[in-house]
Scaffold this motif. Structure first.
Motif, short mmCIF file in Angstrom:
data_model
loop_
_atom_site.label_atom_id
_atom_site.label_comp_id
_atom_site.label_asym_id
_atom_site.label_seq_id
_atom_site.Cartn_x
_atom_site.Cartn_y
_atom_site.Cartn_z
N GLY A 49 0.86 -1.16 0.06
CA GLY A 49 0.04 0.10 0.05
C GLY A 49 0.83 1.41 -0.02
N ASP A 50 2.21 1.24 0.26
CA ASP A 50 3.00 2.25 0.33
C ASP A 50 2.92 2.74 -1.29
OD1 ASP A 50 3.65 2.47 3.05
OD2 ASP A 50 5.28 1.27 2.81
N ALA A 51 2.98 4.01 -1.37
CA ALA A 51 2.57 4.42 -2.96
C ALA A 51 3.67 5.92 -3.41
CB ALA A 51 1.22 5.09 -2.64
N ASP A 52 3.38 5.98 -4.27
CA ASP A 52 4.07 7.26 -5.23
C ASP A 52 3.90 8.16 -4.24
OD1 ASP A 52 5.35 8.45 -7.23
OD2 ASP A 52 3.55 9.29 -7.78
N GLY A 53 5.02 8.86 -4.08
CA GLY A 53 5.26 10.26 -3.14
C GLY A 53 5.28 9.82 -1.55
N ASP A 54 5.32 8.72 -1.04
CA ASP A 54 5.47 8.55 0.14
C ASP A 54 7.06 8.82 0.64
OD1 ASP A 54 2.91 7.90 0.35
OD2 ASP A 54 3.43 5.61 0.92
N THR A 55 7.24 9.12 1.89
CA THR A 55 8.66 9.56 2.27
C THR A 55 9.07 9.09 3.52
OG1 THR A 55 7.92 11.49 3.32
CG2 THR A 55 8.51 11.80 0.94
N VAL A 56 10.31 8.91 3.53
CA VAL A 56 10.99 8.46 4.96
C VAL A 56 12.31 9.55 5.12
CG1 VAL A 56 12.30 6.85 6.22
CG2 VAL A 56 10.55 5.91 4.86
N THR A 57 12.10 10.08 5.94
CA THR A 57 13.32 11.38 6.28
C THR A 57 14.01 10.86 7.49
OG1 THR A 57 11.67 13.11 5.53
CG2 THR A 57 13.64 13.85 6.94
N ALA A 62 24.71 16.21 13.87
CA ALA A 62 26.09 16.93 13.32
C ALA A 62 27.18 16.13 14.03
CB ALA A 62 26.20 18.45 14.04
N GLY A 63 28.17 16.06 13.39
CA GLY A 63 29.28 15.22 13.63
C GLY A 63 29.19 13.78 13.57
N LEU A 64 28.16 13.37 12.72
CA LEU A 64 28.17 11.91 12.32
C LEU A 64 28.26 11.84 10.96
CD1 LEU A 64 27.66 8.83 12.71
CD2 LEU A 64 25.37 9.09 12.67
N GLY A 65 29.36 11.71 10.21
CA GLY A 65 29.85 11.61 8.74
C GLY A 65 29.65 13.16 8.24
N SER A 66 29.91 13.07 6.91
CA SER A 66 29.82 14.33 6.22
C SER A 66 28.46 14.86 5.89
CB SER A 66 30.61 14.37 5.03
OG SER A 66 30.42 13.42 4.26
N ASP A 67 27.42 13.96 6.37
CA ASP A 67 25.89 14.51 6.05
C ASP A 67 25.36 14.53 7.06
OD1 ASP A 67 25.39 14.38 3.35
OD2 ASP A 67 25.51 12.23 3.31
N GLY A 68 26.24 14.84 8.59
CA GLY A 68 25.72 15.14 9.65
C GLY A 68 25.06 16.61 9.77
N GLY A 69 24.22 16.74 10.39
CA GLY A 69 23.53 17.99 10.49
C GLY A 69 22.40 18.14 9.36
N LYS A 70 22.08 17.01 8.58
CA LYS A 70 21.11 17.26 7.52
C LYS A 70 19.84 16.48 8.00
CE LYS A 70 24.88 17.75 4.32
NZ LYS A 70 25.76 16.99 2.86
N ALA A 71 18.89 16.69 7.41
CA ALA A 71 17.63 16.14 7.29
C ALA A 71 17.38 15.53 5.75
CB ALA A 71 16.25 16.75 7.60
N ILE A 72 17.52 14.24 5.58
CA ILE A 72 17.47 13.66 4.16
C ILE A 72 16.21 13.07 3.90
CG2 ILE A 72 18.96 12.21 2.62
CD1 ILE A 72 21.34 12.80 4.09
N GLU A 73 15.66 13.34 3.14
CA GLU A 73 14.20 12.79 2.66
C GLU A 73 14.33 11.76 1.42
OE1 GLU A 73 10.33 14.85 2.05
OE2 GLU A 73 11.22 14.58 0.04
#
Length: 205
Positions: A49-57, A62-73
């Motif tokens: 049932g999970d569908a087109d447009g559904d998201t996990v963010t 900060a401080g965990l890898g070079s993507d620290g401090g980001k909210a990645i969708e």
């Protein structure tokens, strides 16, 4: 001794001047114990049932890898030709297959060069090489579940959090179990032969 106020037998041979302690130094560079990386089994569950447009963010501290401090969708989509926005990753709906969507999300987090199923927006440090830098993903207890683990040991990984707009699936949050390696505080003093010998050891988590 010379004035007759001290018993010369109680004074070390060749001793002159007031009694002083040996010099000492503190060493905090030693460590013991390896610590642990934060993890969460079945952090993401993809359901029918999970569908087109559904998201996990995924919010990286900060401080965990070079993507620290980001909210990645991570966005599930039928339109893999579309360009993701900054801090966004598109993954294929895979015809609605729960295991197919889960595999695409795992590949998106770990980094994969497959434009048919994963496409990275700008500002994702690792992109097709390492995906979300600071986080790894693996299959969970079933083919539709995903386990997440911080890429490095330490308590910082315990602050990785998840949110979702899934039609039927769910997420658990935050990651847990991360711990820093213990440190050894060593007090040393020169021995009579000039070598440093440990005199006391204090432990700190």
């Amino acid at each position: 001794v010379e004035t007759g106020q001290a018993n010369p037998e109680l004074v070390p041979f060749g001793f002159f001047g007031p009694v002083t302690y040996n010099s000492f130094s503190l060493n905090t560079s030693d460590s013991f114990g390896t610590g642990a990386a934060a993890t969460l089994t079945d952090a993401i569950t993809i359901a029918s049932g999970d569908a087109d447009g559904d998201t996990v963010t995924i919010t990286m501290p900060a401080g965990l890898g070079s993507d620290g401090g980001k909210a990645i969708e991570i966005k599930i989509t039928n339109l893999m030709g579309a360009t993701p926005t900054a801090n966004q990753i598109n993954v294929s709906l895979s015809g609605g297959s729960t295991s197919g969507i889960a595999t695409a999300i795992i590949n998106a987090i770990n980094g994969v060069n497959d434009a048919a199923t994963v496409k990275y927006g700008s500002n994702i440090s690792g992109g097709t090489s390492t995906g979300i830098n600071g986080l790894t993903a693996a299959a969970g207890s079933t083919a539709s579940k995903i386990t997440l683990t911080a890429s490095s040991v330490g308590i910082v990984g315990n602050s990785v959090t998840l949110a979702e707009t899934l039609t039927a699936g769910s997420v658990n949050s935050p990651l847990a179990g991360g711990s820093d390696g213990n440190r050894r505080l060593k007090l040393t003093s020169p021995d009579f032969d000039g070598a440093d010998k440990p005199r006391a050891t204090y432990l700190r988590d």
